[in-house]
Design a protein around this motif. Structure first.
Motif, PDB file in Angstrom:
ATOM      1  N   LEU A  72       6.899  -3.655  -0.062  1.00 39.60           N
ATOM      2  CA  LEU A  72       6.778  -2.434  -0.852  1.00 39.60           C
ATOM      3  C   LEU A  72       8.159  -1.876  -1.184  1.00 39.60           C
ATOM      4  CD1 LEU A  72       4.848  -0.397  -2.105  1.00 39.60           C
ATOM      5  CD2 LEU A  72       4.794   0.810   0.091  1.00 39.60           C
ATOM      6  N   GLU A  73       9.058  -1.902  -0.205  1.00 37.06           N
ATOM      7  CA  GLU A  73      10.421  -1.419  -0.453  1.00 37.06           C
ATOM      8  C   GLU A  73      11.107  -2.247  -1.527  1.00 37.06           C
ATOM      9  OE1 GLU A  73       9.138  -2.129   2.541  1.00 37.06           O
ATOM     10  OE2 GLU A  73       9.982  -0.853   4.136  1.00 37.06           O
ATOM     11  N   ASP A  74      10.870  -3.568  -1.520  1.00 41.47           N
ATOM     12  CA  ASP A  74      11.449  -4.446  -2.538  1.00 41.47           C
ATOM     13  C   ASP A  74      10.990  -4.043  -3.936  1.00 41.47           C
ATOM     14  OD1 ASP A  74      12.801  -6.053  -0.679  1.00 41.47           O
ATOM     15  OD2 ASP A  74      11.122  -7.451  -0.488  1.00 41.47           O
ATOM     16  N   LEU A  75       9.693  -3.790  -4.081  1.00 37.71           N
ATOM     17  CA  LEU A  75       9.139  -3.466  -5.393  1.00 37.71           C
ATOM     18  C   LEU A  75       9.703  -2.151  -5.924  1.00 37.71           C
ATOM     19  CD1 LEU A  75       5.374  -4.393  -4.855  1.00 37.71           C
ATOM     20  CD2 LEU A  75       7.232  -5.852  -5.665  1.00 37.71           C
ATOM     21  N   VAL A  76       9.832  -1.164  -5.037  1.00 39.47           N
ATOM     22  CA  VAL A  76      10.375   0.132  -5.453  1.00 39.47           C
ATOM     23  C   VAL A  76      11.862  -0.001  -5.775  1.00 39.47           C
ATOM     24  CG1 VAL A  76      10.864   2.499  -4.701  1.00 39.47           C
ATOM     25  CG2 VAL A  76       8.635   1.465  -4.203  1.00 39.47           C
ATOM     26  N   ALA A  77      12.611  -0.724  -4.934  1.00 39.52           N
ATOM     27  CA  ALA A  77      14.043  -0.905  -5.165  1.00 39.52           C
ATOM     28  C   ALA A  77      14.309  -1.646  -6.469  1.00 39.52           C
ATOM     29  CB  ALA A  77      14.670  -1.656  -3.993  1.00 39.52           C
ATOM     30  N   ALA A  78      13.398  -2.543  -6.852  1.00 40.56           N
ATOM     31  CA  ALA A  78      13.559  -3.305  -8.085  1.00 40.56           C
ATOM     32  C   ALA A  78      13.138  -2.501  -9.315  1.00 40.56           C
ATOM     33  CB  ALA A  78      12.744  -4.592  -8.008  1.00 40.56           C
ATOM     34  N   GLY A  79      12.632  -1.295  -9.111  1.00 45.55           N
ATOM     35  CA  GLY A  79      12.202  -0.466 -10.223  1.00 45.55           C
ATOM     36  C   GLY A  79      10.880  -0.870 -10.826  1.00 45.55           C
ATOM     37  N   LEU A  80      10.116  -1.682 -10.095  1.00 52.52           N
ATOM     38  CA  LEU A  80       8.826  -2.148 -10.606  1.00 52.52           C
ATOM     39  C   LEU A  80       7.689  -1.183 -10.291  1.00 52.52           C
ATOM     40  CD1 LEU A  80       9.194  -5.905  -9.591  1.00 52.52           C
ATOM     41  CD2 LEU A  80       9.449  -4.918 -11.876  1.00 52.52           C
ATOM     42  N   VAL A  81       7.899  -0.339  -9.282  1.00 54.75           N
ATOM     43  CA  VAL A  81       6.891   0.620  -8.847  1.00 54.75           C
ATOM     44  C   VAL A  81       7.599   1.932  -8.514  1.00 54.75           C
ATOM     45  CG1 VAL A  81       5.158   1.164  -7.096  1.00 54.75           C
ATOM     46  CG2 VAL A  81       5.402  -1.179  -7.903  1.00 54.75           C
ATOM     47  N   PRO A  82       7.088   3.064  -8.962  1.00 49.33           N
ATOM     48  CA  PRO A  82       7.717   4.336  -8.606  1.00 49.33           C
ATOM     49  C   PRO A  82       7.505   4.691  -7.139  1.00 49.33           C
ATOM     50  CG  PRO A  82       5.738   4.718  -9.909  1.00 49.33           C
ATOM     51  CD  PRO A  82       5.963   3.236  -9.913  1.00 49.33           C
ATOM     52  N   GLY A  83       8.535   5.220  -6.492  1.00 49.01           N
ATOM     53  CA  GLY A  83       8.444   5.653  -5.109  1.00 49.01           C
ATOM     54  C   GLY A  83       8.049   7.120  -5.046  1.00 49.01           C
ATOM     55  N   PRO A  84       8.371   7.787  -3.940  1.00 48.07           N
ATOM     56  CA  PRO A  84       9.146   7.244  -2.820  1.00 48.07           C
ATOM     57  C   PRO A  84       8.278   6.451  -1.842  1.00 48.07           C
ATOM     58  CG  PRO A  84       8.596   9.526  -2.380  1.00 48.07           C
ATOM     59  CD  PRO A  84       8.057   9.228  -3.755  1.00 48.07           C
ATOM     60  N   VAL A  85       8.937   5.584  -1.074  1.00 49.08           N
ATOM     61  CA  VAL A  85       8.266   4.884   0.006  1.00 49.08           C
ATOM     62  C   VAL A  85       8.280   5.796   1.227  1.00 49.08           C
ATOM     63  CG1 VAL A  85       8.302   2.884   1.535  1.00 49.08           C
ATOM     64  CG2 VAL A  85       8.956   2.630  -0.864  1.00 49.08           C
ATOM     65  N   LEU A  86       7.107   6.051   1.779  1.00 53.59           N
ATOM     66  CA  LEU A  86       6.988   6.868   2.993  1.00 53.59           C
ATOM     67  C   LEU A  86       6.843   5.948   4.187  1.00 53.59           C
ATOM     68  CD1 LEU A  86       4.463   9.513   1.603  1.00 53.59           C
ATOM     69  CD2 LEU A  86       6.965   9.604   1.595  1.00 53.59           C
ATOM     70  N   ARG A  87       7.247   6.420   5.350  1.00 56.46           N
ATOM     71  CA  ARG A  87       7.175   5.591   6.555  1.00 56.46           C
ATOM     72  C   ARG A  87       6.590   6.391   7.709  1.00 56.46           C
ATOM     73  NH1 ARG A  87      11.532   4.301   3.656  1.00 56.46           N
ATOM     74  NH2 ARG A  87      11.988   2.080   3.279  1.00 56.46           N
ATOM     75  N   ASP A  88       5.750   5.719   8.484  1.00 54.21           N
ATOM     76  CA  ASP A  88       5.245   6.294   9.721  1.00 54.21           C
ATOM     77  C   ASP A  88       5.108   5.156  10.733  1.00 54.21           C
ATOM     78  OD1 ASP A  88       2.955   4.898   8.965  1.00 54.21           O
ATOM     79  OD2 ASP A  88       1.865   6.692   8.324  1.00 54.21           O
ATOM     80  N   LEU A  89       4.393   5.400  11.830  1.00 59.25           N
ATOM     81  CA  LEU A  89       4.278   4.376  12.865  1.00 59.25           C
ATOM     82  C   LEU A  89       3.548   3.128  12.377  1.00 59.25           C
ATOM     83  CD1 LEU A  89       3.438   6.618  15.968  1.00 59.25           C
ATOM     84  CD2 LEU A  89       5.633   5.581  15.359  1.00 59.25           C
ATOM     85  N   ASP A  90       2.725   3.274  11.355  1.00 63.03           N
ATOM     86  CA  ASP A  90       1.983   2.130  10.825  1.00 63.03           C
ATOM     87  C   ASP A  90       2.756   1.363   9.763  1.00 63.03           C
ATOM     88  OD1 ASP A  90      -0.259   2.514  12.441  1.00 63.03           O
ATOM     89  OD2 ASP A  90      -1.046   4.043  11.079  1.00 63.03           O
ATOM     90  N   GLY A  91       3.889   1.887   9.337  1.00 57.83           N
ATOM     91  CA  GLY A  91       4.703   1.167   8.378  1.00 57.83           C
ATOM     92  C   GLY A  91       4.883   1.884   7.058  1.00 57.83           C
ATOM     93  N   PRO A  92       5.580   1.236   6.119  1.00 61.19           N
ATOM     94  CA  PRO A  92       5.841   1.837   4.808  1.00 61.19           C
ATOM     95  C   PRO A  92       4.586   1.910   3.949  1.00 61.19           C
ATOM     96  CG  PRO A  92       6.647  -0.413   4.870  1.00 61.19           C
ATOM     97  CD  PRO A  92       6.207  -0.098   6.265  1.00 61.19           C
ATOM     98  N   HIS A  93       4.510   2.934   3.118  1.00 60.05           N
ATOM     99  CA  HIS A  93       3.348   3.102   2.249  1.00 60.05           C
ATOM    100  C   HIS A  93       3.684   4.062   1.116  1.00 60.05           C
ATOM    101  CE1 HIS A  93       3.151   6.340   5.228  1.00 60.05           C
ATOM    102  NE2 HIS A  93       2.563   7.063   4.293  1.00 60.05           N
ATOM    103  N   LEU A  94       2.837   4.063   0.115  1.00 59.25           N
ATOM    104  CA  LEU A  94       2.895   5.031  -0.963  1.00 59.25           C
ATOM    105  C   LEU A  94       1.707   5.972  -0.836  1.00 59.25           C
ATOM    106  CD1 LEU A  94       3.620   2.710  -4.044  1.00 59.25           C
ATOM    107  CD2 LEU A  94       5.297   4.023  -2.720  1.00 59.25           C
ATOM    108  N   ARG A  95       1.879   7.205  -1.300  1.00 62.58           N
ATOM    109  CA  ARG A  95       0.756   8.135  -1.387  1.00 62.58           C
ATOM    110  C   ARG A  95       0.410   8.341  -2.847  1.00 62.58           C
ATOM    111  NH1 ARG A  95      -0.491  11.817   2.576  1.00 62.58           N
ATOM    112  NH2 ARG A  95      -2.043  12.480   1.046  1.00 62.58           N
ATOM    113  N   ARG A  96      -0.826   8.094  -3.175  1.00 62.84           N
ATOM    114  CA  ARG A  96      -1.337   8.299  -4.520  1.00 62.84           C
ATOM    115  C   ARG A  96      -2.632   9.083  -4.422  1.00 62.84           C
ATOM    116  NH1 ARG A  96       3.172   6.766  -5.462  1.00 62.84           N
ATOM    117  NH2 ARG A  96       3.805   5.015  -6.801  1.00 62.84           N
ATOM    118  N   GLY A  97      -2.576  10.370  -4.726  1.00 62.50           N
ATOM    119  CA  GLY A  97      -3.769  11.207  -4.630  1.00 62.50           C
ATOM    120  C   GLY A  97      -4.309  11.224  -3.208  1.00 62.50           C
ATOM    121  N   SER A  98      -5.573  10.829  -3.050  1.00 65.22           N
ATOM    122  CA  SER A  98      -6.219  10.823  -1.741  1.00 65.22           C
ATOM    123  C   SER A  98      -5.997   9.529  -0.980  1.00 65.22           C
ATOM    124  CB  SER A  98      -7.732  11.063  -1.913  1.00 65.22           C
ATOM    125  OG  SER A  98      -7.987  12.324  -2.478  1.00 65.22           O
TER     126      SER A  98
END
Length: 216
Positions: free
Chosen positions: A78-104
């Motif tokens: 996911l970080e690769d895709l955001v860094a490459a400009g292919l997907v808008p971030g930000p990438v969020l991180r918690d104990l379960d790992g990186p993720h995006l939040r989109r609505g619900s």
């Protein structure tokens, strides 16, 4: 004095009946509006899932990652895709790992870490090591409801092999929308995703080769 017909009177009973009908209509209307809002939220995240799926294809086609140096490009995190400009971030991180939040929803990209005895690839998550050779072959995108957000009823899964699965009812009162995503590739017609108490994932799309009838 003329006597008014009972049918022309509007008394307490009529008022109660009218209020009951109006209340029932309001409940039906509110329920319909809530159902439409749920569908809209789910359709919106399906577009986000499709965008991540396309981004993975573009990332690999551009040869942006080749961790084992074998000349075969790999799908990205996911970080690769955001860094490459292919997907808008930000990438969020918690104990379960990186993720995006989109609505619900919480969206994750999963890359394979091992091959199970069944032949299915196991998904790494939360910092698990990724096998570069397996990551050259496939990935998964998973969208799951976030507890406490506006109501949605389904989770979604797609992978690099062309499969798509949907889990229904995962945000109902007796289900926990925070259960982890599938631990392995989803295949077949009825999977539990590797969790005894997890939702049942049902196929909504199969690659053409898998859907074709067997040769005679």
């Amino acid at each position: 004095m003329p006597v008014r017909s009972r049918s022309l009177r509007f008394g307490v009973l009529e008022a109660v009946l009218l209020a009951s009908v109006a209340g029932g209509a309001a409940i039906v209307l509110a329920s319909r509006e809530d159902g439409l809002a749920v569908v809209e939220r789910e359709q919106a995240v399906l577009a986000d899932v499709a965008a991540l799926e396309r981004a993975e294809g573009e990332f690999r086609a551009a040869g942006r990652r080749d961790d084992d140096g074998d000349g075969t490009p790999e799908y990205g995190s996911l970080e690769d895709l955001v860094a490459a400009g292919l997907v808008p971030g930000p990438v969020l991180r918690d104990l379960d790992g990186p993720h995006l939040r989109r609505g619900s929803y919480r969206l994750e990209v999963l890359l394979p870490s091992a091959t199970l005895p069944t032949g299915e690839r196991e998904w790494g998550r939360g910092g698990s090591a990724v096998d570069p050779k397996l990551a050259a072959a496939t990935f998964a995108v998973v969208a799951r409801p976030v507890r406490g957000e506006a109501r949605v009823l389904r989770s979604f899964y797609v992978d690099g092999a062309g499969y798509a699965f949907t889990a229904e009812g995962v945000n109902e009162a007796d289900r926990d929308p925070t259960v982890p995503p599938p631990q392995r590739e989803l295949r077949g017609d009825d999977e539990r995703g590797g969790h005894e108490d997890g939702p049942i994932w049902r196929p909504t799309r199969k690659p053409q080769a898998a859907a074709a009838p067997a040769a005679k």
